[in-house]
Scaffold this motif. Structure first.
Motif, mmCIF file in Angstrom:
data_model
loop_
_atom_site.group_PDB
_atom_site.id
_atom_site.type_symbol
_atom_site.label_atom_id
_atom_site.label_comp_id
_atom_site.label_asym_id
_atom_site.label_seq_id
_atom_site.Cartn_x
_atom_site.Cartn_y
_atom_site.Cartn_z
ATOM 1 N N ILE A 74 0.777 -1.360 0.005
ATOM 2 C CA ILE A 74 -0.106 -0.029 0.091
ATOM 3 C C ILE A 74 0.781 1.284 0.163
ATOM 4 O O ILE A 74 1.731 1.499 0.824
ATOM 5 N N LEU A 75 0.786 1.893 -1.002
ATOM 6 C CA LEU A 75 1.770 3.205 -1.193
ATOM 7 C C LEU A 75 0.943 4.392 -0.892
ATOM 8 O O LEU A 75 1.756 5.486 -0.466
ATOM 9 N N ASP A 76 -0.374 4.408 -0.919
ATOM 10 C CA ASP A 76 -0.980 5.676 -0.434
ATOM 11 C C ASP A 76 -2.329 5.237 -0.004
ATOM 12 O O ASP A 76 -3.191 4.199 -0.534
ATOM 13 N N LYS A 77 -2.863 6.111 1.049
ATOM 14 C CA LYS A 77 -4.142 5.821 1.631
ATOM 15 C C LYS A 77 -4.632 7.033 2.066
ATOM 16 O O LYS A 77 -4.357 7.639 2.786
ATOM 17 N N LYS A 78 -6.054 7.384 1.621
ATOM 18 C CA LYS A 78 -6.849 8.894 1.980
ATOM 19 C C LYS A 78 -7.909 8.861 2.015
ATOM 20 O O LYS A 78 -8.858 7.555 1.513
ATOM 21 N N PRO A 79 -8.880 9.577 2.730
ATOM 22 C CA PRO A 79 -10.335 9.632 2.592
ATOM 23 C C PRO A 79 -10.715 10.005 1.112
ATOM 24 O O PRO A 79 -9.860 10.561 0.469
ATOM 25 N N ALA A 80 -11.853 9.549 0.891
ATOM 26 C CA ALA A 80 -12.567 9.885 -0.576
ATOM 27 C C ALA A 80 -13.780 9.892 -0.622
ATOM 28 O O ALA A 80 -14.840 9.426 0.214
ATOM 29 N N LYS A 81 -14.790 10.750 -1.443
ATOM 30 C CA LYS A 81 -15.932 10.470 -1.542
ATOM 31 C C LYS A 81 -16.526 9.621 -2.509
ATOM 32 O O LYS A 81 -15.869 9.174 -3.612
ATOM 33 N N ALA A 82 -17.233 8.584 -1.998
ATOM 34 C CA ALA A 82 -17.562 7.480 -2.642
ATOM 35 C C ALA A 82 -18.936 7.104 -2.500
ATOM 36 O O ALA A 82 -19.644 7.373 -1.408
ATOM 37 N N LYS A 83 -19.850 6.343 -3.320
ATOM 38 C CA LYS A 83 -21.126 5.787 -3.160
ATOM 39 C C LYS A 83 -20.908 4.582 -2.408
ATOM 40 O O LYS A 83 -19.629 3.947 -2.405
ATOM 41 N N GLN A 84 -21.864 3.902 -1.912
ATOM 42 C CA GLN A 84 -21.594 2.740 -1.185
ATOM 43 C C GLN A 84 -21.139 1.660 -2.179
ATOM 44 O O GLN A 84 -21.879 1.310 -3.257
ATOM 45 N N GLY A 85 -20.331 0.761 -1.732
ATOM 46 C CA GLY A 85 -19.915 -0.282 -2.630
ATOM 47 C C GLY A 85 -18.393 -0.122 -2.761
ATOM 48 O O GLY A 85 -17.581 0.650 -2.001
ATOM 49 N N THR A 86 -17.865 -0.795 -3.919
ATOM 50 C CA THR A 86 -16.347 -1.055 -4.165
ATOM 51 C C THR A 86 -16.200 -0.407 -5.409
ATOM 52 O O THR A 86 -16.828 -0.966 -6.454
ATOM 53 N N ASP A 87 -14.968 0.521 -5.613
ATOM 54 C CA ASP A 87 -14.688 0.683 -7.282
ATOM 55 C C ASP A 87 -13.229 0.514 -7.359
ATOM 56 O O ASP A 87 -12.348 1.164 -6.644
ATOM 57 N N ILE A 88 -12.880 -0.603 -8.094
ATOM 58 C CA ILE A 88 -11.379 -1.018 -8.087
ATOM 59 C C ILE A 88 -10.930 -0.927 -9.372
ATOM 60 O O ILE A 88 -11.669 -1.268 -10.290
ATOM 61 N N THR A 89 -9.833 -0.405 -9.645
ATOM 62 C CA THR A 89 -9.272 -0.098 -11.204
ATOM 63 C C THR A 89 -7.841 -0.898 -11.022
ATOM 64 O O THR A 89 -7.095 -0.806 -10.004
ATOM 65 N N VAL A 90 -7.418 -1.766 -12.217
ATOM 66 C CA VAL A 90 -6.396 -2.393 -12.217
ATOM 67 C C VAL A 90 -5.702 -1.964 -13.576
ATOM 68 O O VAL A 90 -6.337 -2.250 -14.696
ATOM 69 N N GLU A 91 -4.586 -1.404 -13.482
ATOM 70 C CA GLU A 91 -3.916 -0.723 -14.580
ATOM 71 C C GLU A 91 -2.263 -1.363 -15.000
ATOM 72 O O GLU A 91 -2.001 -2.125 -13.970
ATOM 73 N N SER A 92 -2.101 -1.236 -16.120
ATOM 74 C CA SER A 92 -0.850 -1.771 -16.440
ATOM 75 C C SER A 92 -0.542 -3.466 -16.177
ATOM 76 O O SER A 92 0.339 -3.579 -15.468
ATOM 77 N N LEU A 93 -1.384 -3.966 -16.470
ATOM 78 C CA LEU A 93 -1.454 -5.458 -16.073
ATOM 79 C C LEU A 93 -0.163 -6.133 -16.643
ATOM 80 O O LEU A 93 0.218 -6.074 -17.862
ATOM 81 N N PHE A 94 0.510 -6.837 -15.673
ATOM 82 C CA PHE A 94 1.716 -7.704 -15.999
ATOM 83 C C PHE A 94 2.996 -6.760 -16.339
ATOM 84 O O PHE A 94 3.655 -7.082 -17.065
ATOM 85 N N TYR A 95 2.666 -5.419 -15.838
ATOM 86 C CA TYR A 95 4.008 -4.548 -16.138
ATOM 87 C C TYR A 95 5.306 -4.920 -15.752
ATOM 88 O O TYR A 95 6.248 -4.681 -16.410
ATOM 89 N N ASN A 96 5.346 -5.600 -14.434
ATOM 90 C CA ASN A 96 6.436 -6.089 -13.816
ATOM 91 C C ASN A 96 6.661 -7.670 -14.323
ATOM 92 O O ASN A 96 7.708 -8.238 -13.424
ATOM 93 N N THR A 97 5.959 -8.192 -14.983
ATOM 94 C CA THR A 97 6.313 -9.489 -15.348
ATOM 95 C C THR A 97 6.098 -9.576 -16.811
ATOM 96 O O THR A 97 5.050 -10.370 -17.510
ATOM 97 N N PRO A 98 7.185 -9.328 -17.487
ATOM 98 C CA PRO A 98 7.020 -9.342 -19.075
ATOM 99 C C PRO A 98 7.103 -10.750 -19.655
ATOM 100 O O PRO A 98 6.354 -10.653 -20.590
ATOM 101 N N ALA A 99 7.343 -11.566 -18.900
ATOM 102 C CA ALA A 99 7.248 -13.039 -19.549
ATOM 103 C C ALA A 99 5.822 -13.291 -19.763
ATOM 104 O O ALA A 99 5.303 -14.193 -20.700
#
Length: 646
Positions: free
Chosen positions: A130-155
C-alpha cells in the motif's frame, strides 16, 4: 549455513499470481466474484485494450470496512472462512484470499470503497504494498481499477493472446456470471462501447436472449428436477441450434460456473440421437446442492470440482433433458435470411483474399526487381542471429510466392472461421423483442399430447432423385430424407426387439480367437463373469489367447465378431459392461443396413406409408446418428425465393 529460506512476500505473491491471474479475464473473474459475494445488485465492468491497459469493476455491494483495508491485499486474508469446518460448507464464490494479493503483485491497483454512502477511503497498491491511503468521496460499494497488468512480469505479458481473443475471454466470463446471477444488473464496456447489459429481472432466459439472440432464446425449453440431494433447473435449446464445440454448455453448482466431463457427457446423453456426432447443444443448467457434497478446493481457478453421488446427478440430467424433448415438435425450418447473409459475408471474404494475394504478388515482383538492380542480399534485422546463407537466400526467393500464397490461405481461413463463429453465436440478435415466458406453452416447439401429432398431416407431392420425399400442407412444403426416416423407424423397432431378447446363444462353426496383453488379461479375468451374463463366453486357449464358440442371438450374424471385439474393447477401456449401450449400437447398425438407400424410387402409396410409420415413431425428427429427417419450407420462404415478396 542452511539453504532453505522463506520466500519474500512479493515473490510469493507473483508465484501465486501465476496460477490465479493467467490473463486479463482472470482479473475480471476474481473481481466480479468478489462483487457478487458482497451482495451487489448492480455491477459495471469497464476494460481498455481488452484489459491490458485498464480493468475497472464498480459495484454497489456492502463495501470494505476501514479496519479491513490494511489486510485486503495480504495473502490468505479473507472474510469468508473462520475455521476448518467452513471449508466444507462453502457458499461464496471466493474463499482463498489470494485474488487481490495476486492481482496487486502484477498490476497497479486503485481501490475506492464505502460502507455507508457517506465517508469512503481510497488506497493505491503496487507490488502488493500500500503506497497511498486517504479519505475519498464515494457511493456505497467498491470501485477497483487495475492498470498496466503484467507491467512487472514481461514473460507473462508475452504470452497474452491478441486483443480480440482476450476480449472474447472476458466477455465469456461475464456472460456466464450474468446467466448464473440474473437478478444482478451487469454491464460490460470495452473501450467505451457497450458489450453486454442485463436488466437484473431475475429471469435467466432473458439473459440468454441478450447473449445468444432472440431466435435461440425463443427455442429454449425449461427443465427442472429433484432428488434427495440435488435440485436441478435450467434451459436447453432445440437440437437445430447445435454448435461445433462445447463452449455453449454452461453448468453451475450453487451459482458457480464449473467444467465437468461427466456432466457434459450426461447432457449429450440426454439429447441422445437428436444431436449429430461432433455437434454440441446450447444449454444452461444450475444445480443446487448441499455444499458438503462438492469439493471446490481442487483447482486454483476453482473451475474444476469433485462431486459426491455423481452417478445420481448424471441420471437426473439425462432424464430431465429427455423429458423436455419427449413430446415436442422439433421440425427445423429452413432459414433463407441466414443463408443469404452468410453467403454474402463469404463472398466478401473471398474477394478480400483475392485482392490481398494480388497485392502480395505485386509487392513480391517489385521487391525482386529492386534486388536485381541493387544486387544486395537481404540481411536479418537483428544482430543476435546469424545472417542467411546464400543457399537459404536463394531458397527464400524461389519460395516467396508459395509462402505468400500459403500465408494468405491461412489468414483468410482463420478470418472466415472467426466470422462464421460470430454469426453462429449471435444469429438473429434482436430480430424479435417479444417477452420470453418461462411457461413451456409460450415457447416455440409446443408440447404435443398425441405422439402421432408431432409430425403434422402431410400430402405427398413426389420424390426428388429417388432420395427426398416432397410433401405439403397449409404450413408450406416439407422435404423428408427417406433413408433417415426409415432408419429411425427400424432403429426404434430393433431397439425394442433386442431389449426383449434373452441371453440365448448361437453356436459358431469356427471359433473366434482373441489375443490379449498381460495388462488386458487382468482386466478380462476380472470382468469375465460380466461378459458371460450378456452371452459372451471367453474360454482360455493357452498363453494369452482366448476363444469364443458362440454369440448372443440378438447379434446381427454378419457382425457378430465385430460386436464381440467392441464389447471387449469397451470392457478394457471403461472397466465395466454396459449391455444397454451395446444393444443400442447393434440396433443402430441393423437399422442403417436394412433401410432404403438413396436413388431408390418409391410409389406414392409407399411414400405415404413411410410417412405414416414415421408419425408413430417416438422421436421422428432425427435418424439414430442425429441427422435431420424432415425440414420445413414455410410459405413465406417459398414466396421470397420466387420474389413474390422482397
Amino acid at each position: 549455513m542452511g539453504k532453505i529460506k522463506e520466500l519474500q512476500t512479493s515473490l510469493a505473491n507473483k508465484i501465486a499470481a501465476g496460477e490465479v491471474v493467467e490473463r486479463p479475464g482472470s482479473v475480471v473473474k476474481e473481481l466480479l466474484e468478489n462483487a457478487l459475494d458482497a451482495q451487489a445488485t448492480e455491477i459495471t465492468i469497464e476494460v481498455e485494450q481488452s484489459g491490458i491497459s485498464s480493468i475497472r469493476v464498480v459495484d454497489n455491494g456492502t463495501g470494505i470496512e476501514s479496519d479491513d483495508l490494511g489486510l485486503v491485499f495480504h495473502r490468505h486474508a479473507t472474510s469468508k472462512l473462520d475455521n476448518d469446518e467452513d471449508l466444507f460448507h462453502i457458499r461464496t464464490l471466493g474463499f482463498r484470499g489470494e485474488a487481490l494479493a495476486s492481482i496487486s503483485s502484477v498490476g497497479k491497483v486503485r481501490l475506492v470503497t464505502c460502507t455507508d454512502g457517506l465517508e469512503g477511503e481510497e488506497i493505491y497498491v503496487e507490488n502488493g504494498q500500500i503506497l497511498d491511503k486517504k479519505p475519498a468521496k464515494a457511493k456505497q460499494g467498491t470501485d477497483i481499477t487495475v492498470e498496466s497488468l503484467f507491467y512487472n512480469t514481461p514473460a507473462r505479458l508475452k504470452y497474452v493472446k491478441s486483443l480480440y481473443t482476450e476480449l472474447g475471454k472476458i466477455t465469456d466470463i461475464v456472460n456466464r456470471m450474468a446467466m448464473s446471477h440474473p437478478d444482478v444488473r451487469i454491464s460490460l464496456y470495452s473501450d467505451g462501447k457497450e458489450i453486454l447489459h442485463t436488466n437484473g429481472s431475475g429471469r435467466t432466459n432473458e439473459v440468454m436472449a441478450e447473449i445468444y439472440g432472440m431466435k435461440v432464446a425463443k427455442d429454449l425449453i425449461p427443465i427442472q428436477g429433484d432428488t434427495s440431494d440435488y435440485h436441478l433447473e435450467g434451459f436447453v435449446a432445440k437440437p437445430e441450434h447445435s454448435r461445433s464445440n462445447k463452449h455453449y454448455i454452461s453448468i453451475f453448482i450453487n451459482g458457480r460456473y464449473i467444467k465437468n466431463f461427466v456432466l457434459n457427457k450426461a447432457i449429450l446423453e440426454g439429447y441422445h440421437t437428436l444431436m449429430m456426432i461432433g455437434r454440441y447443444p446450447i444449454c444452461y443448467i444450475n444445480i443446487e446442492m448441499d455444499p458438503i457434497l462438492v469439493d471446490v478446493n481442487v483447482h486454483p481457478t476453482k473451475l474444476e470440482v469433485r462431486l459426491s453421488k455423481e452417478e445420481q446427478l448424471y441420471q437426473l440430467i439425462v432424464e430431465k433433458i429427455r423429458e423436455a424433448f419427449k413430446d415436442r415438435i422439433l421440425i427445423p425450418q429452413n432459414n433463407l435470411k441466414k443463408t443469404d447473409k452468410k453467403n454474402k459475408v463469404l463472398n466478401q471474404l473471398e474477394q478480400q483474399k483475392m485482392d490481398f494475394e494480388h497485392k502480395q504478388k505485386e509487392e513480391s515482383a517489385s521487391s525482386t526487381n529492386e534486388d536485381a538492380d541493387e544486387n544486395i542480399p537481404p540481411q536479418r534485422e537483428t544482430d543476435d542471429c546469424e545472417p542467411f546463407s546464400s543457399a537459404e537466400h536463394a531458397t527464400s526467393n524461389n519460395n516467396a510466392g508459395e509462402v505468400n500464397e500459403a500465408s494468405s490461405d491461412y489468414i483468410f481461413s482463420e478470418t472466415r472461421k472467426e466470422v462464421l463463429d460470430d454469426m453462429e453465436s449471435s444469429e438473429d440478435m434482436g430480430a424479435d423483442t417479444d417477452m420470453i415466458e418461462d411457461d413451456p406453452s409460450n415457447i416455440k416447439g409446443k408440447v404435443s399430447k398425441d405422439p402421432s401429432r408431432r409430425i403434422p398431416y402431410l400430402e405427398i407431392v413426389g420424390q426428388v432423385h429417388g432420395t427426398y420425399i416432397i410433401a405439403q400442407n397449409d404450413n408450406g412444403m416439407y422435404m423428408i430424407d427417406q433413408h433417415a426416416a426409415q432408419e429411425r423407424i427400424k432403429y426404434e423397432y430393433f431397439r425394442d426387439k433386442i431389449g426383449e431378447v434373452s441371453n440365448e446363444v448361437q453356436e459358431l462353426l469356427i471359433p473366434l480367437n482373441f489375443h490379449f496383453s498381460k495388462d488386458d488379461l487382468i482386466v478380462i479375468e476380472e470382468y469375465k463373469d460380466e461378459l458371460e451374463k450378456v452371452g459372451v463366453h471367453l474360454e482360455p486357449f493357452g498363453g494369452h489367447d482366448y476363444i469364443v464358440n458362440s454369440y448372443p442371438v440378438w447379434f446381427p450374424a454378419d457382425e457378430a465378431e465385430e460386436i464381440i471385439k467392441d464389447m471387449i474393447e469397451y470392457v478394457l477401456h471403461h472397466k465395466k459392461v454396459d449391455v444397454s449401450k451395446i444393444r443400442e449400437e447393434a440396433a443402430i447398425m441393423m437399422s442403417c443396413k436394412k433401410s432404403i438407400k438413396a436413388n431408390h424410387y418409391l410409389k406414392k402409396d409407399e411414400m405415404a406409408d413411410l410417412i405414416d410409420q414415421l408419425r408413430e415413431a417416438e422421436d421422428p425428427f432425427t435418424c439414430p446418428h442425429g441427422r435431420p429427417i424432415i425440414i420445413n419450407f414455410s410459405n413465406y420462404e417459398l414466396e421470397r425465393l420466387f420474389k413474390r415478396i422482397v
